[in-house]
Design a protein around this motif. Structure first.
Motif, PDB file in Angstrom:
ATOM      1  N   ALA A 244       0.839  -1.200   0.000  1.00 36.74           N
ATOM      2  CA  ALA A 244       0.000   0.000   0.000  1.00 36.74           C
ATOM      3  C   ALA A 244       0.873   1.248   0.000  1.00 36.74           C
ATOM      4  O   ALA A 244       1.867   1.326   0.722  1.00 36.74           O
ATOM      5  CB  ALA A 244      -0.916  -0.014   1.214  1.00 36.74           C
ATOM      6  N   GLY A 245       0.501   2.183  -0.842  1.00 33.31           N
ATOM      7  CA  GLY A 245       1.245   3.430  -0.945  1.00 33.31           C
ATOM      8  C   GLY A 245       2.346   3.410  -1.977  1.00 33.31           C
ATOM      9  O   GLY A 245       2.939   4.448  -2.275  1.00 33.31           O
ATOM     10  N   GLU A 246       2.666   2.232  -2.528  1.00 31.27           N
ATOM     11  CA  GLU A 246       3.665   2.124  -3.581  1.00 31.27           C
ATOM     12  C   GLU A 246       2.984   1.917  -4.927  1.00 31.27           C
ATOM     13  O   GLU A 246       1.798   1.586  -5.005  1.00 31.27           O
ATOM     14  CB  GLU A 246       4.622   0.962  -3.281  1.00 31.27           C
ATOM     15  CG  GLU A 246       5.418   1.156  -2.002  1.00 31.27           C
ATOM     16  CD  GLU A 246       6.433   0.042  -1.782  1.00 31.27           C
ATOM     17  OE1 GLU A 246       6.715  -0.709  -2.754  1.00 31.27           O
ATOM     18  OE2 GLU A 246       6.942  -0.081  -0.645  1.00 31.27           O
ATOM     19  N   THR A 247       3.745   2.120  -5.996  1.00 29.52           N
ATOM     20  CA  THR A 247       3.204   1.964  -7.338  1.00 29.52           C
ATOM     21  C   THR A 247       3.806   0.730  -8.013  1.00 29.52           C
ATOM     22  O   THR A 247       4.823   0.194  -7.575  1.00 29.52           O
ATOM     23  CB  THR A 247       3.475   3.204  -8.203  1.00 29.52           C
ATOM     24  OG1 THR A 247       4.892   3.409  -8.301  1.00 29.52           O
ATOM     25  CG2 THR A 247       2.815   4.442  -7.612  1.00 29.52           C
ATOM     26  N   PHE A 248       3.161   0.318  -9.096  1.00 27.02           N
ATOM     27  CA  PHE A 248       3.587  -0.870  -9.831  1.00 27.02           C
ATOM     28  C   PHE A 248       3.773  -0.502 -11.297  1.00 27.02           C
ATOM     29  O   PHE A 248       2.895   0.102 -11.911  1.00 27.02           O
ATOM     30  CB  PHE A 248       2.532  -1.970  -9.705  1.00 27.02           C
ATOM     31  CG  PHE A 248       2.836  -3.213 -10.506  1.00 27.02           C
ATOM     32  CD1 PHE A 248       3.703  -4.177 -10.016  1.00 27.02           C
ATOM     33  CD2 PHE A 248       2.253  -3.409 -11.754  1.00 27.02           C
ATOM     34  CE1 PHE A 248       3.973  -5.325 -10.753  1.00 27.02           C
ATOM     35  CE2 PHE A 248       2.521  -4.561 -12.497  1.00 27.02           C
ATOM     36  CZ  PHE A 248       3.382  -5.519 -11.996  1.00 27.02           C
ATOM     37  N   SER A 249       4.915  -0.866 -11.858  1.00 29.92           N
ATOM     38  CA  SER A 249       5.188  -0.656 -13.275  1.00 29.92           C
ATOM     39  C   SER A 249       5.590  -1.981 -13.897  1.00 29.92           C
ATOM     40  O   SER A 249       6.129  -2.879 -13.222  1.00 29.92           O
ATOM     41  CB  SER A 249       6.296   0.372 -13.478  1.00 29.92           C
ATOM     42  OG  SER A 249       5.908   1.643 -12.981  1.00 29.92           O
ATOM     43  N   TYR A 250       5.339  -2.094 -15.202  1.00 29.22           N
ATOM     44  CA  TYR A 250       5.621  -3.361 -15.888  1.00 29.22           C
ATOM     45  C   TYR A 250       5.867  -3.085 -17.357  1.00 29.22           C
ATOM     46  O   TYR A 250       5.106  -2.340 -17.999  1.00 29.22           O
ATOM     47  CB  TYR A 250       4.435  -4.313 -15.730  1.00 29.22           C
ATOM     48  CG  TYR A 250       4.665  -5.696 -16.303  1.00 29.22           C
ATOM     49  CD1 TYR A 250       5.278  -6.678 -15.544  1.00 29.22           C
ATOM     50  CD2 TYR A 250       4.272  -6.013 -17.598  1.00 29.22           C
ATOM     51  CE1 TYR A 250       5.494  -7.954 -16.051  1.00 29.22           C
ATOM     52  CE2 TYR A 250       4.484  -7.284 -18.121  1.00 29.22           C
ATOM     53  CZ  TYR A 250       5.091  -8.251 -17.348  1.00 29.22           C
ATOM     54  OH  TYR A 250       5.302  -9.500 -17.865  1.00 29.22           O
ATOM     55  N   GLN A 251       6.924  -3.688 -17.888  1.00 27.53           N
ATOM     56  CA  GLN A 251       7.233  -3.557 -19.307  1.00 27.53           C
ATOM     57  C   GLN A 251       7.277  -4.944 -19.928  1.00 27.53           C
ATOM     58  O   GLN A 251       8.271  -5.666 -19.801  1.00 27.53           O
ATOM     59  CB  GLN A 251       8.565  -2.829 -19.503  1.00 27.53           C
ATOM     60  CG  GLN A 251       8.501  -1.336 -19.217  1.00 27.53           C
ATOM     61  CD  GLN A 251       7.605  -0.606 -20.212  1.00 27.53           C
ATOM     62  OE1 GLN A 251       7.650  -0.873 -21.410  1.00 27.53           O
ATOM     63  NE2 GLN A 251       6.792   0.304 -19.702  1.00 27.53           N
ATOM     64  N   GLY A 252       6.215  -5.329 -20.576  1.00 31.00           N
ATOM     65  CA  GLY A 252       6.169  -6.605 -21.261  1.00 31.00           C
ATOM     66  C   GLY A 252       6.006  -6.396 -22.750  1.00 31.00           C
ATOM     67  O   GLY A 252       5.874  -5.270 -23.236  1.00 31.00           O
TER      68      GLY A 252
END
Length: 309
Positions: free
Chosen positions: A145-153
């Motif tokens: 909680a409070g963090e972000t998620f990034s993804y490069q597929g």
């Protein structure tokens, strides 16, 4: 052995019929109510009212049941983008008080894709998309909680997602992987799954698939006992031959076929058959109930099969 009720609403069943079966399963003491995720009838016959969306349905059932677990066998990775699917499942998990499980697969039924304007790429690409979706959905749910998620597929990219909403179950709802591929399916189950499902497989083939999946766990350094193993089988239970024949006809299959490939017979015969699957390592069985108006069938299974397994 967990017993779960599993239905195929794309064959022409309404939300009201699904609710009736879900409530009967809950009242009977079954572990869960699961449904397929299809947009077109499989096989011939009257298509009935047409398809119902699985996660819309499960959202309704979340509010109209109290104990039974709810999920899909299997949502197709071709149907939805992973971000919105993660949101939908997390929301239904919250609506149910933490009773949801996500079955996710690569998809296989081309007609439902062409019928509703959904892309149907090659098998290899479908598995690539499934792998990325599993990465993304589990990643979104487990981001603190409070963090972000990034993804490069290759197929999906996410930038600084707030990764919300969080599901009620922590760290996430259980994920079910199913299928029969010799390499990618067992590896996906071992990497992401809480359960591996071998749907509609005879005893010897289910045993082979279970062994294959356990081996994949060992190769990845995972304890094979941490992955539940399950099968889905068509059920046809009757106290006598006349009742069995009537239920087989309602299931659109010859009784002889059901006896050979499914769970068909008297309650004691079905208990024995379930015991054979338990001996090869099955932790749970999904009982595919095809006549959703026959709630007496569910009640019979609850009264004379469930207590003995």
């Amino acid at each position: 052995m967990d017993l779960r009720i599993f239905v195929e609403p794309q064959q022409g069943n309404t939300y009201a019929q699904q609710l009736g079966v879900a409530r009967a399963a809950e009242e009977g003491g079954f572990d869960a109510f699961f449904r397929s995720d299809h947009y077109a009838r499989i096989g011939g016959g009257d298509p009935g009212p047409g398809p119902t969306d699985s996660w819309v349905t499960l959202g309704g059932l979340a509010l109209q049941t109290t104990r039974i677990r709810l999920g899909t066998l299997l949502t197709s990775a071709t149907f939805r983008y992973p971000g919105p699917l993660a949101i939908a499942v997390a929301q239904v998990d919250e609506m149910s008080g933490g009773r949801v499980e996500l079955g996710l697969g690569a998809g296989w039924y081309e007609a439902e894709h062409t019928g509703y304007g959904l892309p149907f790429p090659s098998l290899g690409e479908r598995f690539d998309r499934l792998t990325e979706q599993l990465d993304i959905i589990t990643g979104l749910w487990t981001t603190p909680a409070g963090e972000t998620f990034s993804y490069q597929g290759r197929h999906y990219q996410l930038a600084d997602s707030p990764a919300l909403p969080k599901p009620t179950q922590r760290p996430r709802p259980p994920v079910i992987i199913g299928g029969f591929g010799p390499v990618r399916t067992p590896r996906l189950a071992a990497t992401y799954g809480d359960e591996y499902n071998a749907a509609f497989q005879p005893l010897a083939e289910a045993a082979r698939l279970f062994d294959q999946t356990r081996k994949a766990c060992e190769e990845l350094g995972r304890d094979p006992d941490s992955l539940k193993l399950s099968v889905a089988l068509t059920v046809c239970c009757g106290r006598d031959e006349a009742e069995l024949a009537r239920r087989a006809e309602a299931a659109w299959q010859p009784l002889a076929t059901l006896r050979e490939a499914g769970l068909a017979g008297t309650p004691s015969e079905i208990v024995d058959r379930i015991g054979a699957y338990a001996k090869i390592g099955a932790d749970r069985i999904y009982l595919q109930v095809l006549d959703m108006d026959d709630l007496d069938h569910v009640a019979l299974l609850a009264a004379e099969v469930l207590p003995h397994v």
